[in-house]
Design a protein around this motif. Sequence first.
Motif, short mmCIF file in Angstrom:
data_model
loop_
_atom_site.label_atom_id
_atom_site.label_comp_id
_atom_site.label_asym_id
_atom_site.label_seq_id
_atom_site.Cartn_x
_atom_site.Cartn_y
_atom_site.Cartn_z
N ASN A 1 -1.61 -3.71 -6.64
CA ASN A 1 -2.13 -2.55 -7.33
C ASN A 1 -1.12 -1.43 -7.14
OD1 ASN A 1 -3.59 -0.56 -8.54
ND2 ASN A 1 -5.24 -0.52 -7.04
N ILE A 2 -0.22 -1.28 -8.11
CA ILE A 2 0.89 -0.35 -7.98
C ILE A 2 0.70 0.77 -8.99
CG2 ILE A 2 3.39 -0.11 -8.16
CD1 ILE A 2 3.53 -3.14 -7.51
N GLY A 3 0.59 2.00 -8.50
CA GLY A 3 0.36 3.14 -9.37
C GLY A 3 1.62 3.94 -9.66
N THR A 4 2.73 3.26 -9.85
CA THR A 4 3.98 3.95 -10.11
C THR A 4 4.92 3.05 -10.87
OG1 THR A 4 5.74 5.24 -9.08
CG2 THR A 4 5.08 3.24 -7.95
N THR A 5 6.13 3.51 -11.12
CA THR A 5 7.15 2.71 -11.76
C THR A 5 7.59 1.59 -10.83
OG1 THR A 5 7.95 4.66 -12.91
CG2 THR A 5 9.43 2.78 -12.81
N ALA A 6 7.63 0.39 -11.34
CA ALA A 6 8.06 -0.75 -10.53
C ALA A 6 9.06 -1.58 -11.31
CB ALA A 6 6.86 -1.61 -10.13
N THR B 1 0.86 -1.18 0.00
CA THR B 1 0.00 0.00 0.00
C THR B 1 0.89 1.22 0.00
OG1 THR B 1 -1.62 -1.20 1.31
CG2 THR B 1 -1.86 1.18 1.22
N GLY B 2 0.72 2.06 -1.01
CA GLY B 2 1.57 3.23 -1.09
C GLY B 2 0.94 4.35 -1.88
N ALA B 3 -0.03 5.03 -1.31
CA ALA B 3 -0.73 6.11 -2.03
C ALA B 3 0.23 7.19 -2.48
CB ALA B 3 -1.82 6.70 -1.15
N ALA B 4 1.28 7.45 -1.71
CA ALA B 4 2.22 8.51 -2.07
C ALA B 4 3.18 8.07 -3.18
CB ALA B 4 3.01 8.95 -0.84
N LEU B 5 3.15 6.78 -3.55
CA LEU B 5 4.05 6.30 -4.59
C LEU B 5 3.71 6.88 -5.97
CD1 LEU B 5 4.31 2.51 -3.72
CD2 LEU B 5 6.20 4.12 -3.80
N ALA B 6 2.42 7.00 -6.25
CA ALA B 6 1.98 7.31 -7.60
C ALA B 6 2.68 8.51 -8.23
CB ALA B 6 0.47 7.48 -7.63
N PRO B 7 2.76 9.66 -7.55
CA PRO B 7 3.38 10.79 -8.24
C PRO B 7 4.90 10.83 -8.17
CG PRO B 7 2.46 11.51 -6.16
CD PRO B 7 2.13 10.05 -6.33
N VAL B 8 5.51 10.27 -7.15
CA VAL B 8 6.94 10.54 -6.96
C VAL B 8 7.81 9.31 -6.76
CG1 VAL B 8 6.57 12.83 -5.99
CG2 VAL B 8 6.63 10.86 -4.48
N GLY B 9 7.27 8.24 -6.24
CA GLY B 9 8.12 7.15 -5.79
C GLY B 9 8.29 6.05 -6.81
N ALA B 10 9.01 5.05 -6.41
CA ALA B 10 9.24 3.91 -7.26
C ALA B 10 9.39 2.67 -6.39
CB ALA B 10 10.50 4.11 -8.10
N ILE B 11 9.17 1.52 -7.01
CA ILE B 11 9.34 0.24 -6.34
C ILE B 11 10.46 -0.49 -7.05
CG2 ILE B 11 8.29 -1.99 -5.85
CD1 ILE B 11 5.62 -0.55 -5.60
N ASN B 12 11.45 -0.93 -6.29
CA ASN B 12 12.56 -1.73 -6.82
C ASN B 12 12.69 -2.96 -5.95
OD1 ASN B 12 13.75 0.07 -8.94
ND2 ASN B 12 13.79 1.45 -7.17
N ILE B 13 12.45 -4.13 -6.54
CA ILE B 13 12.51 -5.38 -5.78
C ILE B 13 13.42 -6.34 -6.52
CG2 ILE B 13 11.18 -7.36 -4.96
CD1 ILE B 13 8.83 -5.39 -4.58
#
Length: 181
Positions: A170-175, A146-158
Amino acid sequence: FPSHDIDATNAGSSPAGAAVTFAGAVVGNQNLTLRVGTGNNITIGAGSDLGTLSVVSANNVTANNSGGALNLGASTVSGNFTITANGAITDSGAVVVAGNTELNAGANAITLDNSGNTFSGTVKVNNNLTSLTLVDTTALNLDTITGAALAPVGAINISANGITQSVALNIGTTATFNGGN
């Protein structure tokens, strides 16, 4: 240690072989190293302000670091690992968890990028984190992110040696997912 508020300005270390519960706050932004044995639990109550938490050995660990960011030193947890911080969650040593891991960093980043990290159970990430980086030496099983603040600025790197998911993500950002670590 009995259950009470502790104001510590220096590093502390508990004896092996007993559960440790800090029902009140552990304050002072100190480095805390705990060793309680693989059959015993650690609970650190709300209001705590730790700098670095290292768990030499414990079963289940629950830590609420509402005083700010939390650095995880080298840790070995034979059960579940639940970490809540009112700031970023980072690592400076390998974090090894045999059970499930749950991370809550509020509207902050989670960066657990030590090449020795091992999350054997599911990993669940809650709250409005701004970015997420996870490295796992084994196969990683993702639970809810869960990461609402991810969408405009963040990223997921796994990065892990195989990646699966327990629930739909449900990821609204770059992953970026690297399952061949």
